[in-house]
Scaffold this motif. Structure first.
Motif, mmCIF file in Angstrom:
data_model
loop_
_atom_site.group_PDB
_atom_site.id
_atom_site.type_symbol
_atom_site.label_atom_id
_atom_site.label_comp_id
_atom_site.label_asym_id
_atom_site.label_seq_id
_atom_site.Cartn_x
_atom_site.Cartn_y
_atom_site.Cartn_z
ATOM 1 N N VAL A 62 13.737 56.359 8.793
ATOM 2 C CA VAL A 62 13.272 56.841 10.097
ATOM 3 C C VAL A 62 14.353 56.652 11.159
ATOM 4 C CG1 VAL A 62 11.619 56.386 11.960
ATOM 5 C CG2 VAL A 62 10.824 56.595 9.613
ATOM 6 N N PHE A 63 14.950 55.455 11.171
ATOM 7 C CA PHE A 63 16.019 55.214 12.148
ATOM 8 C C PHE A 63 17.188 56.165 11.933
ATOM 9 C CE2 PHE A 63 14.556 50.624 12.815
ATOM 10 C CZ PHE A 63 13.963 50.938 14.023
ATOM 11 N N ALA A 64 17.537 56.357 10.695
ATOM 12 C CA ALA A 64 18.649 57.268 10.414
ATOM 13 C C ALA A 64 18.309 58.692 10.829
ATOM 14 C CB ALA A 64 19.003 57.218 8.934
ATOM 15 N N LEU A 65 17.088 59.083 10.576
ATOM 16 C CA LEU A 65 16.673 60.451 10.905
ATOM 17 C C LEU A 65 16.710 60.715 12.410
ATOM 18 C CD1 LEU A 65 15.492 63.132 9.818
ATOM 19 C CD2 LEU A 65 13.233 62.124 10.199
ATOM 20 N N PHE A 66 16.188 59.789 13.200
ATOM 21 C CA PHE A 66 16.132 60.009 14.637
ATOM 22 C C PHE A 66 17.456 59.772 15.345
ATOM 23 C CE2 PHE A 66 11.397 58.959 14.322
ATOM 24 C CZ PHE A 66 11.064 60.298 14.210
ATOM 25 N N SER A 67 18.231 58.856 14.824
ATOM 26 C CA SER A 67 19.474 58.530 15.531
ATOM 27 C C SER A 67 20.681 59.315 15.036
ATOM 28 C CB SER A 67 19.769 57.040 15.394
ATOM 29 O OG SER A 67 20.058 56.721 14.046
ATOM 30 N N LEU A 68 20.572 59.894 13.892
ATOM 31 C CA LEU A 68 21.739 60.563 13.305
ATOM 32 C C LEU A 68 22.312 61.675 14.182
ATOM 33 C CD1 LEU A 68 23.475 60.380 10.772
ATOM 34 C CD2 LEU A 68 22.007 62.107 9.751
ATOM 35 N N PRO A 69 21.530 62.610 14.678
ATOM 36 C CA PRO A 69 22.148 63.680 15.476
ATOM 37 C C PRO A 69 22.795 63.174 16.770
ATOM 38 C CG PRO A 69 19.904 64.288 14.844
ATOM 39 C CD PRO A 69 20.105 62.861 14.462
ATOM 40 N N VAL A 70 22.087 62.314 17.464
ATOM 41 C CA VAL A 70 22.596 61.846 18.751
ATOM 42 C C VAL A 70 23.863 61.013 18.566
ATOM 43 C CG1 VAL A 70 22.065 60.402 20.750
ATOM 44 C CG2 VAL A 70 20.308 61.884 19.790
ATOM 45 N N LEU A 71 23.778 60.046 17.642
ATOM 46 C CA LEU A 71 24.939 59.185 17.418
ATOM 47 C C LEU A 71 26.116 59.943 16.809
ATOM 48 C CD1 LEU A 71 23.210 55.941 16.138
ATOM 49 C CD2 LEU A 71 24.179 56.396 18.397
ATOM 50 N N SER A 72 25.804 60.900 15.987
ATOM 51 C CA SER A 72 26.879 61.696 15.389
ATOM 52 C C SER A 72 27.673 62.436 16.463
ATOM 53 C CB SER A 72 26.305 62.699 14.398
ATOM 54 O OG SER A 72 25.705 62.042 13.317
ATOM 55 N N PHE A 73 26.969 63.092 17.352
ATOM 56 C CA PHE A 73 27.678 63.831 18.411
ATOM 57 C C PHE A 73 28.415 62.883 19.345
ATOM 58 C CE2 PHE A 73 25.022 67.363 17.124
ATOM 59 C CZ PHE A 73 25.902 68.433 17.247
ATOM 60 N N ALA A 74 27.775 61.775 19.700
ATOM 61 C CA ALA A 74 28.416 60.830 20.619
ATOM 62 C C ALA A 74 29.674 60.238 19.985
ATOM 63 C CB ALA A 74 27.445 59.723 20.994
ATOM 64 N N ALA A 75 29.584 59.854 18.731
ATOM 65 C CA ALA A 75 30.747 59.261 18.065
ATOM 66 C C ALA A 75 31.846 60.292 17.861
ATOM 67 C CB ALA A 75 30.329 58.659 16.730
ATOM 68 N N ALA A 76 31.468 61.473 17.453
ATOM 69 C CA ALA A 76 32.473 62.504 17.202
ATOM 70 C C ALA A 76 33.204 62.877 18.497
ATOM 71 C CB ALA A 76 31.814 63.735 16.596
ATOM 72 N N TYR A 77 32.468 63.027 19.567
ATOM 73 C CA TYR A 77 33.134 63.368 20.838
ATOM 74 C C TYR A 77 33.933 62.178 21.376
ATOM 75 C CZ TYR A 77 31.183 68.009 21.210
ATOM 76 O OH TYR A 77 30.891 69.324 20.985
ATOM 77 N N GLY A 78 33.468 60.950 21.075
ATOM 78 C CA GLY A 78 34.245 59.771 21.477
ATOM 79 C C GLY A 78 35.576 59.730 20.737
ATOM 80 N N ILE A 79 35.548 59.998 19.440
ATOM 81 C CA ILE A 79 36.801 60.015 18.655
ATOM 82 C C ILE A 79 37.681 61.176 19.112
ATOM 83 C CG2 ILE A 79 37.733 60.323 16.328
ATOM 84 C CD1 ILE A 79 35.251 58.857 15.269
ATOM 85 N N HIS A 80 37.058 62.305 19.416
ATOM 86 C CA HIS A 80 37.821 63.472 19.893
ATOM 87 C C HIS A 80 38.535 63.149 21.209
ATOM 88 C CE1 HIS A 80 38.901 67.605 20.599
ATOM 89 N NE2 HIS A 80 38.254 67.595 21.775
ATOM 90 N N ASN A 81 37.901 62.353 22.062
ATOM 91 C CA ASN A 81 38.524 61.967 23.326
ATOM 92 C C ASN A 81 39.719 61.053 23.123
ATOM 93 O OD1 ASN A 81 36.837 63.481 24.917
ATOM 94 N ND2 ASN A 81 35.396 61.797 25.298
ATOM 95 N N LEU A 82 39.826 60.418 21.940
ATOM 96 C CA LEU A 82 40.990 59.576 21.639
ATOM 97 C C LEU A 82 42.201 60.397 21.204
ATOM 98 C CD1 LEU A 82 39.260 56.637 19.719
ATOM 99 C CD2 LEU A 82 40.078 56.648 22.084
ATOM 100 N N GLY A 83 41.984 61.671 21.022
ATOM 101 C CA GLY A 83 43.112 62.535 20.715
ATOM 102 C C GLY A 83 43.062 63.176 19.338
ATOM 103 N N LEU A 84 42.055 62.890 18.533
ATOM 104 C CA LEU A 84 41.932 63.485 17.201
ATOM 105 C C LEU A 84 41.194 64.810 17.325
ATOM 106 C CD1 LEU A 84 42.862 62.419 14.464
ATOM 107 C CD2 LEU A 84 40.567 61.570 14.074
ATOM 108 N N GLY A 85 41.432 65.698 16.388
ATOM 109 C CA GLY A 85 40.765 66.995 16.415
ATOM 110 C C GLY A 85 39.260 66.836 16.252
ATOM 111 N N LEU A 86 38.517 67.814 16.762
ATOM 112 C CA LEU A 86 37.065 67.743 16.747
ATOM 113 C C LEU A 86 36.511 67.740 15.318
ATOM 114 C CD1 LEU A 86 34.723 67.565 18.708
ATOM 115 C CD2 LEU A 86 34.593 70.049 18.709
ATOM 116 N N ALA A 87 37.076 68.534 14.437
ATOM 117 C CA ALA A 87 36.605 68.583 13.045
ATOM 118 C C ALA A 87 36.810 67.230 12.359
ATOM 119 C CB ALA A 87 37.326 69.681 12.289
ATOM 120 N N TRP A 88 37.966 66.623 12.550
ATOM 121 C CA TRP A 88 38.235 65.307 11.951
ATOM 122 C C TRP A 88 37.303 64.241 12.533
ATOM 123 C CZ3 TRP A 88 40.561 64.734 7.584
ATOM 124 C CH2 TRP A 88 41.512 65.651 7.179
ATOM 125 N N SER A 89 37.009 64.362 13.784
ATOM 126 C CA SER A 89 36.098 63.408 14.426
ATOM 127 C C SER A 89 34.718 63.461 13.785
ATOM 128 C CB SER A 89 35.978 63.711 15.919
ATOM 129 O OG SER A 89 37.224 63.610 16.557
#
Length: 154
Positions: A62-89
């Motif tokens: 349940v936790f994975a299901l509800f948090s996965l989309p939000v955390l995925s986007f937040a983490a990916a955009y956070g990594i992208h802001n560090l200078g890595l490409g969006l796909a790699w993030s």
């Protein structure tokens, strides 16, 4: 006149075959009820362990299901802001979630492996069977009276 105390003692010592069979049947019945109660108690304990493991998997899902989309986007955009490409993030975030899911599955498997068969009930049943195998029936007298009773009942 006969002594009532002596008669009661003689009756308790010289019980009839029917009374002995009834007593043995009652004791076997009580023994079987006790065996069943022991097995139920052990199975309840194992069922609680299975329930705890299943609950852990359910809550993790349940936790994975509800948090996965939000955390995925937040983490990916956070990594992208560090200078890595969006796909790699997004790939890094997806791999991290798979690693977490594997860890939770490993925890669940260890909980399920703690479930054991009802060892006490099995040992007690084997012990009872061993005792009953050693019991020999009372020898019966075969005579004219026994043959006559057998013929009349058929």
């Amino acid at each position: 006149m006969s002594d009532p105390a002596r008669t009661a003692t003689a009756d308790s010592v010289d019980r009839s075959l029917g009374q002995l069979v009834a007593s043995a049947t009652a004791e076997m019945s009580a023994l079987m009820h006790d065996e069943i109660a022991l097995a139920k108690a052990e199975l309840r304990q194992d069922a609680k362990r299975v329930g705890m493991g299943g609950t852990a998997i359910g809550v993790a899902g349940v936790f994975a299901l509800f948090s996965l989309p939000v955390l995925s986007f937040a983490a990916a955009y956070g990594i992208h802001n560090l200078g890595l490409g969006l796909a790699w993030s997004f790939l890094i975030v997806g791999g991290a979630f798979l690693l977490l899911a594997g860890l939770l599955a490993l925890i669940a498997v260890t909980k399920f492996k703690k479930v054991k068969p009802p060892e006490k009930s099995i040992a007690s049943a084997k012990q009872t069977a061993a005792v009953l195998q050693g019991v020999k029936p009372h020898p019966r007298q075969v005579g004219d009276k026994a043959v006559a009773v057998a013929r009349s009942s058929t």
